[in-house]
Scaffold this motif. Sequence first.
Motif, PDB file in Angstrom:
ATOM      1  N   ASP A   1       0.819  -1.228   0.020  1.00 33.73           N
ATOM      2  CA  ASP A   1      -0.080   0.059  -0.063  1.00 33.73           C
ATOM      3  C   ASP A   1       1.030   1.380  -0.013  1.00 33.73           C
ATOM      4  O   ASP A   1       0.528   2.251  -0.517  1.00 33.73           O
ATOM      5  N   GLU A   2       1.823   1.355   0.672  1.00 32.32           N
ATOM      6  CA  GLU A   2       2.925   2.350   0.866  1.00 32.32           C
ATOM      7  C   GLU A   2       3.353   2.745  -0.595  1.00 32.32           C
ATOM      8  O   GLU A   2       3.345   4.024  -1.121  1.00 32.32           O
ATOM      9  N   ARG A   3       3.763   1.624  -1.495  1.00 31.74           N
ATOM     10  CA  ARG A   3       4.067   1.982  -2.937  1.00 31.74           C
ATOM     11  C   ARG A   3       3.160   2.520  -3.617  1.00 31.74           C
ATOM     12  O   ARG A   3       3.259   3.229  -4.343  1.00 31.74           O
TER      13      ARG A   3
ATOM     14  N   ALA B   1       0.018   7.473  -5.692  1.00 35.56           N
ATOM     15  CA  ALA B   1      -1.234   8.219  -5.641  1.00 35.56           C
ATOM     16  C   ALA B   1      -0.708   9.813  -5.483  1.00 35.56           C
ATOM     17  O   ALA B   1      -1.471  10.685  -5.877  1.00 35.56           O
ATOM     18  N   GLU B   2       0.208   9.668  -4.604  1.00 39.79           N
ATOM     19  CA  GLU B   2       0.792  11.170  -4.062  1.00 39.79           C
ATOM     20  C   GLU B   2       1.781  11.792  -5.139  1.00 39.79           C
ATOM     21  O   GLU B   2       2.123  13.138  -4.807  1.00 39.79           O
ATOM     22  N   GLY B   3       1.866  11.271  -5.957  1.00 38.25           N
ATOM     23  CA  GLY B   3       2.893  11.752  -7.110  1.00 38.25           C
ATOM     24  C   GLY B   3       4.487  11.829  -6.647  1.00 38.25           C
ATOM     25  O   GLY B   3       5.091  12.739  -7.105  1.00 38.25           O
ATOM     26  N   VAL B   4       4.934  10.782  -5.793  1.00 36.18           N
ATOM     27  CA  VAL B   4       6.312  10.830  -5.542  1.00 36.18           C
ATOM     28  C   VAL B   4       7.144  10.540  -6.637  1.00 36.18           C
ATOM     29  O   VAL B   4       6.714   9.510  -7.399  1.00 36.18           O
ATOM     30  N   PRO B   5       8.197  11.158  -7.091  1.00 33.79           N
ATOM     31  CA  PRO B   5       8.821  12.238  -6.324  1.00 33.79           C
ATOM     32  C   PRO B   5       8.685  13.561  -7.112  1.00 33.79           C
ATOM     33  O   PRO B   5       9.098  14.592  -6.423  1.00 33.79           O
ATOM     34  N   TRP B   6       7.845  13.732  -8.095  1.00 34.92           N
ATOM     35  CA  TRP B   6       7.607  15.032  -8.802  1.00 34.92           C
ATOM     36  C   TRP B   6       6.601  16.038  -7.990  1.00 34.92           C
ATOM     37  O   TRP B   6       6.712  17.022  -7.972  1.00 34.92           O
ATOM     38  N   ALA B   7       5.521  15.343  -7.411  1.00 37.75           N
ATOM     39  CA  ALA B   7       4.634  16.071  -6.582  1.00 37.75           C
ATOM     40  C   ALA B   7       4.855  16.496  -5.097  1.00 37.75           C
ATOM     41  O   ALA B   7       4.863  17.560  -4.631  1.00 37.75           O
TER      42      ALA B   7
ATOM     43  N   TYR C   1       4.000  13.126   3.847  1.00 37.68           N
ATOM     44  CA  TYR C   1       4.216  13.648   2.349  1.00 37.68           C
ATOM     45  C   TYR C   1       4.170  15.095   2.400  1.00 37.68           C
ATOM     46  O   TYR C   1       3.093  15.770   2.996  1.00 37.68           O
ATOM     47  N   ALA C   2       5.047  15.799   1.642  1.00 44.42           N
ATOM     48  CA  ALA C   2       5.065  17.134   1.509  1.00 44.42           C
ATOM     49  C   ALA C   2       5.513  17.515   0.251  1.00 44.42           C
ATOM     50  O   ALA C   2       6.609  17.007  -0.147  1.00 44.42           O
ATOM     51  N   ASP C   3       4.924  18.670  -0.176  1.00 45.50           N
ATOM     52  CA  ASP C   3       5.394  19.402  -1.580  1.00 45.50           C
ATOM     53  C   ASP C   3       6.523  20.303  -1.103  1.00 45.50           C
ATOM     54  O   ASP C   3       6.363  21.016  -0.397  1.00 45.50           O
ATOM     55  N   PRO C   4       7.709  20.202  -1.729  1.00 49.28           N
ATOM     56  CA  PRO C   4       8.760  21.322  -1.526  1.00 49.28           C
ATOM     57  C   PRO C   4       8.577  22.490  -1.823  1.00 49.28           C
ATOM     58  O   PRO C   4       9.042  23.484  -1.205  1.00 49.28           O
TER      59      PRO C   4
END
Length: 168
Positions: A84-86, A91-97, A126-129
């Motif tokens: 689920d973590e993957r 879903a969260e757009g790691v690493p671009w979002a 999860y945080a957007d830089p």
Amino acid sequence: RTLFPYTTLFRSSAPAPKTLYFAYGSNLSPTQMRSRCPSSPLHSLPLATLPAHEWFIGERGYANIRPCEGKEVVGLLYVMDPRDERGLDAAEGVPWAYERRGMDVEVQVEKGGEEGRGMKMRVLVYADPRTGSGRADEEYIARLRRGREESAMVGLVVGDTWGEWDLE
């Protein structure tokens, strides 16, 4: 040289370690989280606070957090299954979002009928830089409202921690 080159052929009977994930924004909705992460339940102590941060709508129009002394972000803790973590990363757009960050939250516990802050735990957030503010569209606003309403059913009080951005 490796002393035991065939260790990958043997499987350990120990369960894989599970990550604790701090959900905020639309992921406060257990319904949304069940669809994204069906094998990842709420933690037995699901209410947590990320101190010295604020919640806001980021440049891309989605919930984000940034450091801010004197404020806090409330959220829910999930025990993440590695698969689920993957999926949540995707879903969260790691690493671009969003980026995956290890952060310390304060878990809310009940002590003799009184609620209070208890232990600190290191969790996945999860945080957007990008820290500029933006606007959410109506579809995302509906998901945020659902997250706020559903999380209230498990005892989370968002209150004014959502800052100046009003969902009413």
